[in-house]
Design a protein around this motif. Structure first.
Motif, PDB file in Angstrom:
ATOM      1  N   LYS A   1      -4.357  75.267  59.386  1.00 52.71           N
ATOM      2  CA  LYS A   1      -4.499  75.686  57.993  1.00 52.71           C
ATOM      3  C   LYS A   1      -3.776  74.710  57.052  1.00 52.71           C
ATOM      4  CE  LYS A   1      -6.831  79.361  59.007  1.00 52.71           C
ATOM      5  NZ  LYS A   1      -8.185  79.567  58.582  1.00 52.71           N
TER       6      LYS A   1
ATOM      7  N   HIS B   1      -1.345  72.766  54.849  1.00 53.65           N
ATOM      8  CA  HIS B   1       0.107  72.778  54.914  1.00 53.65           C
ATOM      9  C   HIS B   1       0.667  71.420  54.471  1.00 53.65           C
ATOM     10  CE1 HIS B   1      -1.125  70.862  58.667  1.00 53.65           C
ATOM     11  NE2 HIS B   1       0.076  70.269  58.665  1.00 53.65           N
TER      12      HIS B   1
ATOM     13  N   TYR C   1       3.151  76.197  54.855  1.00 54.58           N
ATOM     14  CA  TYR C   1       1.742  76.490  54.607  1.00 54.58           C
ATOM     15  C   TYR C   1       1.499  76.690  53.116  1.00 54.58           C
ATOM     16  CZ  TYR C   1       0.968  76.873  59.584  1.00 54.58           C
ATOM     17  OH  TYR C   1       0.868  76.583  60.920  1.00 54.58           O
TER      18      TYR C   1
ATOM     19  N   ASN D   1      -0.792  78.622  51.808  1.00 57.14           N
ATOM     20  CA  ASN D   1      -0.975  80.055  51.637  1.00 57.14           C
ATOM     21  C   ASN D   1      -0.072  80.796  52.630  1.00 57.14           C
ATOM     22  OD1 ASN D   1      -3.164  79.804  49.692  1.00 57.14           O
ATOM     23  ND2 ASN D   1      -4.363  79.062  51.427  1.00 57.14           N
ATOM     24  N   GLU D   2       0.805  81.621  52.122  1.00 62.34           N
ATOM     25  CA  GLU D   2       1.755  82.361  52.974  1.00 62.34           C
ATOM     26  C   GLU D   2       1.084  83.115  54.109  1.00 62.34           C
ATOM     27  OE1 GLU D   2       4.828  85.047  51.498  1.00 62.34           O
ATOM     28  OE2 GLU D   2       5.165  83.601  49.885  1.00 62.34           O
ATOM     29  N   GLU D   3      -0.112  83.668  53.841  1.00 65.71           N
ATOM     30  CA  GLU D   3      -0.792  84.475  54.856  1.00 65.71           C
ATOM     31  C   GLU D   3      -1.258  83.627  56.049  1.00 65.71           C
ATOM     32  OE1 GLU D   3      -3.863  83.539  51.618  1.00 65.71           O
ATOM     33  OE2 GLU D   3      -1.793  84.237  51.636  1.00 65.71           O
ATOM     34  N   ASP D   4      -1.289  82.309  55.919  1.00 64.46           N
ATOM     35  CA  ASP D   4      -1.669  81.427  57.035  1.00 64.46           C
ATOM     36  C   ASP D   4      -0.508  81.138  57.976  1.00 64.46           C
ATOM     37  OD1 ASP D   4      -4.305  81.194  56.156  1.00 64.46           O
ATOM     38  OD2 ASP D   4      -3.868  79.391  54.963  1.00 64.46           O
ATOM     39  N   ASP D   5       0.713  81.479  57.580  1.00 65.85           N
ATOM     40  CA  ASP D   5       1.897  81.171  58.369  1.00 65.85           C
ATOM     41  C   ASP D   5       2.126  82.256  59.428  1.00 65.85           C
ATOM     42  OD1 ASP D   5       4.417  80.585  59.392  1.00 65.85           O
ATOM     43  OD2 ASP D   5       5.216  79.987  57.437  1.00 65.85           O
ATOM     44  N   PRO D   6       1.974  81.922  60.714  1.00 69.33           N
ATOM     45  CA  PRO D   6       2.136  82.929  61.768  1.00 69.33           C
ATOM     46  C   PRO D   6       3.575  83.447  61.899  1.00 69.33           C
ATOM     47  CG  PRO D   6       1.843  80.780  62.735  1.00 69.33           C
ATOM     48  CD  PRO D   6       1.631  80.616  61.255  1.00 69.33           C
TER      49      PRO D   6
ATOM     50  N   ASN E   1       5.208  84.709  59.471  1.00 71.72           N
ATOM     51  CA  ASN E   1       5.367  85.837  58.521  1.00 71.72           C
ATOM     52  C   ASN E   1       4.900  87.134  59.135  1.00 71.72           C
ATOM     53  OD1 ASN E   1       6.345  84.137  56.586  1.00 71.72           O
ATOM     54  ND2 ASN E   1       4.386  83.825  55.595  1.00 71.72           N
TER      55      ASN E   1
END
Length: 125
Positions: A47, A49, A116, A118-123, A125
């Motif tokens: 993703k 980054h 990343y 987009n925060e939602e792409d960071d595993p 989190n």
């Protein structure tokens, strides 16, 4: 010196399932040279980054489709076959995906990290 059989593969917390890492030299959190390899399963998406230091990538197996940018777009990537390489400057946004099981080698100077877009792409989190 070493051979591929000497490498110890393990999960990559910052990349999640479908990626494995083997460290060759250095500690990524220190201000020193590092070299590591990543194995990516077929279709694995990297993703968008950035990194705080130069990223130097060489494709060892498979094909890496890679691009600069903050939005993932398969049509904008460049196909990097075995022997292909990329050098990305600190702070440059990038993304890509693996075609076939793909192995890349990365080297540079730490400290190393990944952020990343987009925060939602960071595993993590």
């Amino acid at each position: 010196m070493g051979t591929p059989e000497d490498l110890e593969w393990g999960p990559v917390a910052s990349m999640g399932e479908g990626a494995q890492m083997a460290n060759i030299e250095g500690t990524l959190s220190e201000g020193a040279p590092f070299t590591f390899r990543l194995k990516l399963e077929d279709g694995y998406e990297i993703k968008p980054h950035t990194h705080p230091a130069y990223e130097r990538v060489t494709v060892l197996e498979g094909t890496l489709h890679f691009a600069q940018g903050e939005e993932f777009n398969r049509d904008e990537t460049q196909k990097l076959p075995v022997g292909g390489y990329a050098i990305m400057s600190p702070g440059d946004a990038m993304y890509g995906y693996a075609e076939g099981e793909t192995m890349i080698q990365l080297h540079g100077e730490g400290p190393w990290g990944i952020e990343y877009i987009n925060e939602e792409d960071d595993p993590r989190n």
